[in-house]
Design a protein around this motif. Sequence first.
Motif, PDB file in Angstrom:
ATOM      1  N   ASP A 228       0.834  -1.199   0.000  1.00 24.60           N
ATOM      2  CA  ASP A 228       0.000   0.000   0.000  1.00 24.60           C
ATOM      3  C   ASP A 228       0.868   1.248   0.000  1.00 24.60           C
ATOM      4  O   ASP A 228       1.983   1.236   0.533  1.00 24.60           O
ATOM      5  CB  ASP A 228      -0.871   0.041   1.268  1.00 24.60           C
ATOM      6  CG  ASP A 228      -1.942  -1.031   1.261  1.00 24.60           C
ATOM      7  OD1 ASP A 228      -2.813  -0.988   0.376  1.00 24.60           O
ATOM      8  OD2 ASP A 228      -1.886  -1.926   2.131  1.00 24.60           O
ATOM      9  N   MET A 229       0.307   2.311  -0.577  1.00 29.78           N
ATOM     10  CA  MET A 229       1.019   3.595  -0.638  1.00 29.78           C
ATOM     11  C   MET A 229       0.068   4.729  -0.282  1.00 29.78           C
ATOM     12  O   MET A 229      -1.111   4.681  -0.617  1.00 29.78           O
ATOM     13  CB  MET A 229       1.553   3.811  -2.054  1.00 29.78           C
ATOM     14  CG  MET A 229       2.157   5.176  -2.309  1.00 29.78           C
ATOM     15  SD  MET A 229       2.633   5.410  -4.042  1.00 29.78           S
ATOM     16  CE  MET A 229       4.140   4.461  -4.070  1.00 29.78           C
ATOM     17  N   GLY A 230       0.608   5.737   0.386  1.00 28.37           N
ATOM     18  CA  GLY A 230      -0.208   6.919   0.675  1.00 28.37           C
ATOM     19  C   GLY A 230       0.608   7.982   1.389  1.00 28.37           C
ATOM     20  O   GLY A 230       1.650   7.694   1.980  1.00 28.37           O
ATOM     21  N   LEU A 231       0.132   9.220   1.325  1.00 27.99           N
ATOM     22  CA  LEU A 231       0.809  10.324   2.022  1.00 27.99           C
ATOM     23  C   LEU A 231       0.447  10.297   3.505  1.00 27.99           C
ATOM     24  O   LEU A 231      -0.711  10.048   3.858  1.00 27.99           O
ATOM     25  CB  LEU A 231       0.346  11.669   1.466  1.00 27.99           C
ATOM     26  CG  LEU A 231       1.024  12.276   0.248  1.00 27.99           C
ATOM     27  CD1 LEU A 231       0.391  13.642  -0.045  1.00 27.99           C
ATOM     28  CD2 LEU A 231       2.517  12.431   0.425  1.00 27.99           C
ATOM     29  N   VAL A 232       1.452  10.599   4.331  1.00 28.18           N
ATOM     30  CA  VAL A 232       1.172  10.737   5.774  1.00 28.18           C
ATOM     31  C   VAL A 232       1.805  12.022   6.285  1.00 28.18           C
ATOM     32  O   VAL A 232       2.789  12.509   5.721  1.00 28.18           O
ATOM     33  CB  VAL A 232       1.734   9.536   6.582  1.00 28.18           C
ATOM     34  CG1 VAL A 232       0.950   8.266   6.290  1.00 28.18           C
ATOM     35  CG2 VAL A 232       3.226   9.334   6.347  1.00 28.18           C
ATOM     36  N   ASP A 233       1.226  12.563   7.364  1.00 27.53           N
ATOM     37  CA  ASP A 233       1.792  13.770   7.959  1.00 27.53           C
ATOM     38  C   ASP A 233       2.926  13.397   8.920  1.00 27.53           C
ATOM     39  O   ASP A 233       3.341  12.227   8.986  1.00 27.53           O
ATOM     40  CB  ASP A 233       0.683  14.608   8.632  1.00 27.53           C
ATOM     41  CG  ASP A 233       0.072  13.931   9.865  1.00 27.53           C
ATOM     42  OD1 ASP A 233       0.627  12.916  10.346  1.00 27.53           O
ATOM     43  OD2 ASP A 233      -0.982  14.419  10.344  1.00 27.53           O
ATOM     44  N   ALA A 234       3.416  14.371   9.672  1.00 31.83           N
ATOM     45  CA  ALA A 234       4.570  14.120  10.545  1.00 31.83           C
ATOM     46  C   ALA A 234       4.262  13.091  11.629  1.00 31.83           C
ATOM     47  O   ALA A 234       5.175  12.451  12.174  1.00 31.83           O
ATOM     48  CB  ALA A 234       5.018  15.433  11.175  1.00 31.83           C
ATOM     49  N   VAL A 238      -3.141  10.179   8.005  1.00 29.26           N
ATOM     50  CA  VAL A 238      -3.549  10.451   6.623  1.00 29.26           C
ATOM     51  C   VAL A 238      -3.546  11.958   6.357  1.00 29.26           C
ATOM     52  O   VAL A 238      -4.040  12.741   7.169  1.00 29.26           O
ATOM     53  CB  VAL A 238      -4.972   9.902   6.361  1.00 29.26           C
ATOM     54  CG1 VAL A 238      -5.509  10.388   5.008  1.00 29.26           C
ATOM     55  CG2 VAL A 238      -4.972   8.378   6.420  1.00 29.26           C
ATOM     56  N   ASN A 239      -2.951  12.349   5.231  1.00 29.69           N
ATOM     57  CA  ASN A 239      -3.085  13.730   4.759  1.00 29.69           C
ATOM     58  C   ASN A 239      -3.157  13.704   3.240  1.00 29.69           C
ATOM     59  O   ASN A 239      -2.391  13.006   2.601  1.00 29.69           O
ATOM     60  CB  ASN A 239      -1.915  14.608   5.230  1.00 29.69           C
ATOM     61  CG  ASN A 239      -2.210  16.083   5.014  1.00 29.69           C
ATOM     62  OD1 ASN A 239      -2.248  16.564   3.887  1.00 29.69           O
ATOM     63  ND2 ASN A 239      -2.460  16.808   6.100  1.00 29.69           N
ATOM     64  N   PHE A 240      -4.105  14.439   2.674  1.00 29.35           N
ATOM     65  CA  PHE A 240      -4.280  14.414   1.221  1.00 29.35           C
ATOM     66  C   PHE A 240      -3.336  15.378   0.502  1.00 29.35           C
ATOM     67  O   PHE A 240      -2.960  15.145  -0.633  1.00 29.35           O
ATOM     68  CB  PHE A 240      -5.724  14.803   0.837  1.00 29.35           C
ATOM     69  CG  PHE A 240      -6.781  13.922   1.441  1.00 29.35           C
ATOM     70  CD1 PHE A 240      -6.613  12.539   1.489  1.00 29.35           C
ATOM     71  CD2 PHE A 240      -7.954  14.474   1.943  1.00 29.35           C
ATOM     72  CE1 PHE A 240      -7.601  11.731   2.040  1.00 29.35           C
ATOM     73  CE2 PHE A 240      -8.944  13.667   2.493  1.00 29.35           C
ATOM     74  CZ  PHE A 240      -8.763  12.297   2.549  1.00 29.35           C
ATOM     75  N   TYR A 241      -2.977  16.482   1.185  1.00 29.46           N
ATOM     76  CA  TYR A 241      -2.242  17.541   0.486  1.00 29.46           C
ATOM     77  C   TYR A 241      -0.731  17.443   0.635  1.00 29.46           C
ATOM     78  O   TYR A 241       0.011  17.740  -0.299  1.00 29.46           O
ATOM     79  CB  TYR A 241      -2.718  18.922   0.968  1.00 29.46           C
ATOM     80  CG  TYR A 241      -1.872  20.053   0.436  1.00 29.46           C
ATOM     81  CD1 TYR A 241      -1.943  20.400  -0.920  1.00 29.46           C
ATOM     82  CD2 TYR A 241      -0.964  20.743   1.242  1.00 29.46           C
ATOM     83  CE1 TYR A 241      -1.140  21.409  -1.440  1.00 29.46           C
ATOM     84  CE2 TYR A 241      -0.166  21.746   0.738  1.00 29.46           C
ATOM     85  CZ  TYR A 241      -0.256  22.072  -0.603  1.00 29.46           C
ATOM     86  OH  TYR A 241       0.552  23.062  -1.111  1.00 29.46           O
ATOM     87  N   ASP A 242      -0.264  17.052   1.802  1.00 33.44           N
ATOM     88  CA  ASP A 242       1.178  17.163   2.011  1.00 33.44           C
ATOM     89  C   ASP A 242       1.688  16.096   2.964  1.00 33.44           C
ATOM     90  O   ASP A 242       0.923  15.479   3.699  1.00 33.44           O
ATOM     91  CB  ASP A 242       1.490  18.566   2.576  1.00 33.44           C
ATOM     92  CG  ASP A 242       2.893  19.015   2.221  1.00 33.44           C
ATOM     93  OD1 ASP A 242       3.520  18.383   1.345  1.00 33.44           O
ATOM     94  OD2 ASP A 242       3.365  20.003   2.809  1.00 33.44           O
ATOM     95  N   ALA A 310      -1.209   4.528   7.159  1.00 32.50           N
ATOM     96  CA  ALA A 310      -1.208   5.522   8.239  1.00 32.50           C
ATOM     97  C   ALA A 310      -1.337   4.846   9.603  1.00 32.50           C
ATOM     98  O   ALA A 310      -1.808   3.712   9.709  1.00 32.50           O
ATOM     99  CB  ALA A 310      -2.365   6.500   8.032  1.00 32.50           C
ATOM    100  N   ASP A 311      -0.935   5.597  10.628  1.00 31.02           N
ATOM    101  CA  ASP A 311      -1.152   5.104  11.991  1.00 31.02           C
ATOM    102  C   ASP A 311      -2.546   5.473  12.482  1.00 31.02           C
ATOM    103  O   ASP A 311      -2.986   4.989  13.522  1.00 31.02           O
ATOM    104  CB  ASP A 311      -0.099   5.696  12.942  1.00 31.02           C
ATOM    105  CG  ASP A 311       1.295   5.169  12.634  1.00 31.02           C
ATOM    106  OD1 ASP A 311       1.402   4.199  11.849  1.00 31.02           O
ATOM    107  OD2 ASP A 311       2.277   5.737  13.155  1.00 31.02           O
ATOM    108  N   GLY A 312      -3.206   6.363  11.750  1.00 30.78           N
ATOM    109  CA  GLY A 312      -4.557   6.752  12.153  1.00 30.78           C
ATOM    110  C   GLY A 312      -5.010   7.982  11.392  1.00 30.78           C
ATOM    111  O   GLY A 312      -4.310   8.470  10.509  1.00 30.78           O
TER     112      GLY A 312
END
Lengths: 485, 153
Positions: A228-234, A238-242, A310-312
Amino acid sequence: MKRVSIDPITRLEGHGKIEIFLNESGDVENAYLQIPELRGFEQFCVGRPVEEVPRIVTRLCGVCPAAHHLAAAKAVDAVYKVEIPSAAKKLRELYYNVYYVYDHTLHFYYLGAPDFVVGPDADPAKRNVLGVIEKVGLEIGKKVIEHRRYAQDLQIMMAGRSTHPVWCIAGGVSKGLTKENVVELQEKGKKCLEFALFTLQVFDDLVLKNKGYVDLILSDAYRLEVGDMGLVDAQNRVNFYDGKVRVKDAAGREVAKYSAHEYLANVAEHVEPTSYLKYPFLKARGWKGMVEGKESSIYRAIPLSRLNVADGMATPRAQEHYQRMYKTLGGKPAHQTLAIHWARLVELLYAAERWLELAADPEILSQDVHTIPTETPAEGVGIVEAPRGTLTHHYVTDANGIVTKANLIVGTTNNYAPISMSVKKAAQGVLKGKEPNDGLLNMVEMAFRAYDPCFSCATHSLPGKMPLEVKIFGPDRQLRQVFKR
Amino acid sequence: MPGQLLYLGLGNPVLCDDRVGHEVASALHRRATPGSAELELASVGGLELLHLLEGFRRVVIVDAFEPGFLPPGEVAELDLEELTARPSALSPHTASLKHCLELGRLCGLPMPEEVRVFVVGVVETRRFGERCTPEVEAAIPAAVDAIAAALAP
């Protein structure tokens, strides 16, 4: 003048096809998805000022214009090595969450719900949003249109136009918000949050309380064990933009986490001799073919993937639904293809919550929304999560900012291999020992509809729909049956 | 508030002949009495059309027709009733026009009383480019004339 009546099914050449190959015992041996391809966009960009690109790419696709606009804008920021003001970043993210509400709502009610509400083997004439309305009431249809309109109006208010935004520029955005704008965003955001919760309740009532559907979601025919692949924040949410792109394998182990400019070191594309499609895979693992398992180099980039890596969730109510979903599905990572619909609704809720959070942030009233680029342009990569998967834009320019090279990996491209694999598994499971018919083939199609694939969206030639042809071949490779949809 | 008549050009302006609907709709709008009609150029299909159609009494749609079904530049009118009402199995973004109108009416939106759909034969809609192919471009004035004649009372 000549009047023509055309059955769109007649214009299949170059359009969506599923080819299913049967073996000697009549079971599915293989299945392939073929889709049309637009040519030459990268070349089209070459020779143009890079600052024009965010406005041009919205023409690439009438479905994900906001995603292309933002990915290109982030790439252009990077080309000019400019850090955009904090307020501009928040405004872009706010706009993007509004767009997500608009997009995810459509997918669920229009494409997901007909299979579950009307039934997977229902008459095709009823298996659509009109059939959904007939079954659950006109009020739902009105609500869908009403809330999509809120989201559409706000996109126009923020970005100038609904489908083809002209707002993001190198270094930020072209205009900020007024107090009145923010009040409108807050009011409509509250309504869309209520609507997201209502939609999850609809899913609960109509799908999760129906044992047959839950069994279908959990069945092997609709399970695909890949990465699986996806953007994550710090905080790895889950974050869609960055954020950073996080990749996990089928066992849930993190195998990569990278910034946009590192994508070429992490993802490569494989070309099968039998197809013109390029299949992205995890470079570090090498191309191993279309195989499942924890060593597979295939990954998915879909709503369920974003939740898997994501972790959440970063907002409280979406987090509650996230936990509930995984509890029902038997833990993380979840590999049930039809659960993508559920993950999409968790994201819908997150988008509405995040929209409201950002609309309540005093900084979004700041008019410091643009940093004038001063560096010599060179090269940049921008990544966002399009609703249909991780979207990468990469541009190289000369010292005058004229594009010399462009490369795009669009959301659905990430999923070419998994879609083909999912179609094959569904076909094997659903058609086993049975003669193909319309209802059974619809159940095969459900496997790829869950991905919300976006194919030739940039063309809109009438009659205005992309038909699908399902061809069944015998063990002698001779065509046995054709189903046209 | 939307007005009485909308010229709606559909297609992608950076995809060669797919832009022909924009060209022809714009030309029709230029010919109209000032203030009597509105113009919208869009690169969308399916349900995205719903909000574009809303509120107008009459809508004239011009779009490119899939290559191979009409000679380049030739105009034909589609019979709306014969456009399929069945939505695509693939995507909500490719719902048929008829389906879109039906949904709007069912949900009580002010949908147009009259929608006329004209298509122009094209050659190339899969390659990016900001101009039509020469044969389609040359045929645009005649296409505009043909549609104007068909619309004349």
